[in-house]
Design an enzyme around this catalytic site. Structure first.
Site, mmCIF file in Angstrom:
data_model
loop_
_atom_site.group_PDB
_atom_site.id
_atom_site.type_symbol
_atom_site.label_atom_id
_atom_site.label_comp_id
_atom_site.label_asym_id
_atom_site.label_seq_id
_atom_site.Cartn_x
_atom_site.Cartn_y
_atom_site.Cartn_z
ATOM 1 N N LYS A 116 13.620 27.199 37.266
ATOM 2 C CA LYS A 116 13.287 26.586 36.027
ATOM 3 C C LYS A 116 12.318 27.073 35.307
ATOM 4 C CE LYS A 116 16.731 23.260 36.575
ATOM 5 N NZ LYS A 116 17.278 23.655 37.956
ATOM 6 N N GLU A 200 8.610 18.686 30.310
ATOM 7 C CA GLU A 200 8.816 19.238 28.870
ATOM 8 C C GLU A 200 8.911 18.323 27.938
ATOM 9 O OE1 GLU A 200 12.166 21.567 29.585
ATOM 10 O OE2 GLU A 200 13.755 20.044 29.479
ATOM 11 N N ASN A 235 21.029 11.575 34.122
ATOM 12 C CA ASN A 235 20.794 12.928 33.796
ATOM 13 C C ASN A 235 21.886 13.615 34.678
ATOM 14 O OD1 ASN A 235 18.434 12.779 32.378
ATOM 15 N ND2 ASN A 235 17.340 12.228 34.185
ATOM 16 N N GLU A 275 22.082 26.762 29.791
ATOM 17 C CA GLU A 275 22.384 25.326 29.135
ATOM 18 C C GLU A 275 21.192 25.308 27.883
ATOM 19 O OE1 GLU A 275 22.157 22.355 31.968
ATOM 20 O OE2 GLU A 275 23.571 23.038 33.295
ATOM 21 N N GLU A 288 17.783 26.052 30.658
ATOM 22 C CA GLU A 288 17.643 26.601 31.776
ATOM 23 C C GLU A 288 18.906 27.351 31.987
ATOM 24 O OE1 GLU A 288 17.576 22.920 34.348
ATOM 25 O OE2 GLU A 288 19.596 22.962 34.442
ATOM 26 N N ASN A 290 21.622 28.056 35.077
ATOM 27 C CA ASN A 290 22.446 27.802 36.480
ATOM 28 C C ASN A 290 23.091 29.148 36.751
ATOM 29 O OD1 ASN A 290 21.575 25.094 36.638
ATOM 30 N ND2 ASN A 290 23.155 24.894 35.228
ATOM 31 N N PHE A 348 26.386 1.444 38.773
ATOM 32 C CA PHE A 348 26.698 2.804 39.286
ATOM 33 C C PHE A 348 25.917 3.079 40.547
ATOM 34 C CE2 PHE A 348 27.148 2.634 34.590
ATOM 35 C CZ PHE A 348 28.692 3.126 34.787
#
Length: 659
Positions: A116, A200, A235, A275, A288, A290, A348
């Protein structure tokens, strides 16, 4: 030419690749760990090779063992799926050195775009708009704080080799940066064997939109439209769709062409995804690339009619892409819901155990509706602590977005999962939310819509009528074993402290159900003992409810609500309100383990006074570190476990006393 393919992965993606390979007439080889000896992907493959112990580092991350499995079985090629070694430069290089075909991009492209930090530098050099950040090495937590202050809060702390939400934290202040840096670094080392971190700027009110690419070795790269992946939790993407309800054609074209240019600059082939973060004005920023197949690729397949795994295999064979950019379709709308073994009522947290019942909705495909379920589990199988807790990816397609959402709501209502906590009720709730249905999405959707966590759905009057009507009809059928008899019955349907009088009248054509706010004729498709009840209302609506009998009624799960429903005669209903209410025990003086996992560390000792928000312990589950914090000021009276202990749900970690 590839005639035998080894899949270096497990679970639903391994099963997904095997299906396409079989369709193409290619023999398949599965690899498996101790925990996966009886897994579905092992059963589906033509051959299977054991490669090690249950932890991924001892099996699915062992490059030498995977190459040895290729030698043992004669497989000429390897498909990595996603996760594990799918973006590992050393793995791709080792396959190339061994004379094996990697069904993915070239080593040079993985090196350029798989990291990345490097990919952001390359994107910036190519003139691609990128999010402000620090791409250099970060010495320690204090250095991370200095960098975060210079960028400006909030910031995103991310693992360079990360993916799937692991090694990623959002920090809004110095304290969160220090803790986020340590946790991200630890998770990155555990999950990817690479603890490099970058920071970032976190764009507020962002949408996460990605472009799907496919390329061949003849210099052709196409963009296959976009996917909206804004609904995320920690995320980790939860619900995805294609296309995005936000993009216009001009923005789609600009994002697609920019992605293609970036891919061509590094000689990219196979499937890959670029993305972007998109703000409210449709400004987009590169995040980034993938260099692999994405979890959410089925929604792209549903709107384009393309099989991405087949295109990857053909590209690895050296074939040209069978279509041009002008021939790429964007037909209808597709929604994907990720079904996880996570308990939504416990924030969760991961759930493990045996799937005592697993009955997905039937898959189908027509010109007006498609239902697809990608899975790697089966009834009786086990969800272990060693791997990602995904159970299935349920997808629906329809000509319009609302039709696809409505189809998803019915499919979720029809999906039966027992034995482990799961997020089915949460997914169902989102499908009925007006904000989701209008497409007003951001990556903060879940935090904004469920600020106090998920506690079940509040049913609309229409859906409440479905529940009370179903309960009354089922009780009549359960007691009479038939509803051909004429006549009328009045029953009281009790949900919580509210009782609703319901009239059930048998007619030659079915039943008429009446409550104090609605009355409608219905056909009930259910017999005692069945777990799914279907109601076809005379107005043309169909309701699908999951039901389990209880002593005086039913447990009914429907549209995100999990209800204990009592069906009583008027006399019993009148007496019920005089019954005492049993209060639950007070557990506030205990810190309980919220999920099965292993204690990473205990941060307090007996006698310590802790403050609200103070870190007490860290428990790792499913490769994610969960920080447990104090909810109020108290003294630690007893520590019940030690670091390294393996805990079950609700096992006591600490005991408190008032200060």
């Amino acid at each position: 030419m590839i005639t035998k393919l080894l899949i270096a992965n497990r679970g639903e993606i391994a099963c997904r690749v095997i299906k396409t390979a079989k369709k193409m007439g290619i023999a398949t080889v599965a690899v498996y760990s101790d925990a996966d000896r009886e897994a579905l992907h092992v059963r589906m493959a033509d051959e299977a090779v054991h490669i090690g112990a249950s932890p991924a580092k001892d099996s699915y991350l062992q490059i030498d063992k995977i190459i040895a499995a290729c030698r043992q079985t004669g497989a000429q090629a390897v498909h990595p799926g996603y996760g594990f070694l799918s973006e590992n430069l050393k793995f791709a290089q080792a396959l190339e050195d061994a004379g094996l075909i990697f069904v993915g991009p070239p080593v040079g492209a993985i090196e350029a775009m798989g990291d990345k930090i490097t990919s952001k530098k390359l994107a910036a050099a190519a003139g691609v708009s990128t999010v402000p950040g620090h791409m250099g090495l970060i010495d320690d937590a204090e250095h991370a704080v200095t960098i975060s202050k210079s960028i400006g809060y909030p910031v995103m702390i991310k693992a360079s080799a990360g993916g799937g939400g692991k090694g990623m934290r959002i920090a809004w202040n110095d304290a969160e940066t220090r803790e986020g840096f340590e946790r991200s670094k630890s998770e990155a080392a555990s999950s990817f064997g690479d603890d490099r971190i970058f920071i970032e700027k976190f764009v507020t009110e962002p949408r996460h939109i990605e472009i799907q690419l496919i390329g061949d070795s003849h210099g052709n790269v196409l963009y296959l439209n976009e996917r909206e992946c804004s609904i995320q939790r920690r995320n980790q993407k939860v619900i995805e769709e294609a296309p995005s309800p936000f993009l216009d054609e001009a923005t789609r074209k600009a994002m697609g062409e920019q992605s293609v240019a970036l891919a061509k600059a590094v000689g990219y082939t196979s499937a890959g995804t670029v993305e972007f973060i998109v703000d409210g004005n449709r400004n987009f920023y590169f995040l980034e690339m993938n260099t692999r197949l994405q979890v959410e690729h089925p929604v792209t397949e549903l709107i384009t009619g393309l099989d991405l795994v087949e295109l990857m295999i053909r590209a690895a064979n050296g074939e040209k892409l069978p279509l041009t950019q002008d021939q790429v379709q964007c037909n209808g709308w597709a929604i994907e819901s990720r079904l996880y073994a996570e308990d939504p009522y416990r924030n969760f947290l991961p759930s493990t155990g045996r799937l005592t019942r697993y009955r997905p909705p039937a898959e189908s495909a027509s010109d007006t509706l498609a239902v697809r379920n990608d899975t790697g589990v089966f009834e009786g199988g086990e969800i272990s602590t060693f791997y990602d807790p995904m159970i299935a990816k349920l997808c629906t397609w329809a000509p319009t977005r609302i039709e696809a959402i409505d189809a998803m709501a019915v499919a979720l209502d029809s999906f039966e999962v027992e034995g482990v906590g799961n997020n089915l009720p949460f997914l169902s709730t989102v499908m009925d939310q007006e904000r989701f249905r209008t497409g007003a999405l951001t990556t903060g959707y879940i935090a904004e819509e469920f600020p106090e966590g998920f506690h079940g759905a509040a049913l609309s009057d229409e859906h409440l009528f479905d529940v009370v009507g179903a309960a009354a009809m089922m009780m009549v059928r359960r007691e009479n074993r038939a509803v051909a008899a004429t006549g009328e019955r009045v029953l009281h349907v009790q949900i919580g402290d509210k009782a609703t009088p319901v009239r059930v009248e048998a007619t030659p054509d079915g039943l008429v159900i009446g409550a104090d706010w609605h009355s409608e004729a219905a056909q009930l498709l259910w017999q005692p003992g069945e777990r799914i009840a279907i109601i076809d209302w005379s107005g043309g609506r169909r309701a699908v409810l999951k039901v389990q009998p209880t002593t005086s009624g039913f447990r009914i799960r429907y549209r995100g609500a999990d209800l204990k429903v009592q069906v009583l005669t008027p006399h019993v209903a009148a007496l019920l309100k005089h019954m005492p209410i049993k209060l639950p025990p007070d557990m506030s003086k205990y810190l309980l383990c919220p999920m099965p996992g292993q204690v990473v560390r205990i941060d307090v000792a007996e006698g310590d006074i802790v403050e609200d928000g103070q870190t007490l312990a860290i428990v790792e589950a499913m490769k994610m570190e969960n920080v447990l914090k104090a909810e109020k000021r108290a003294r630690v009276s007893k520590v019940h476990v030690v670091s390294g202990a393996v805990l079950t749900v609700d096992q006591v970690i600490l005991e408190f006393e008032a200060v």
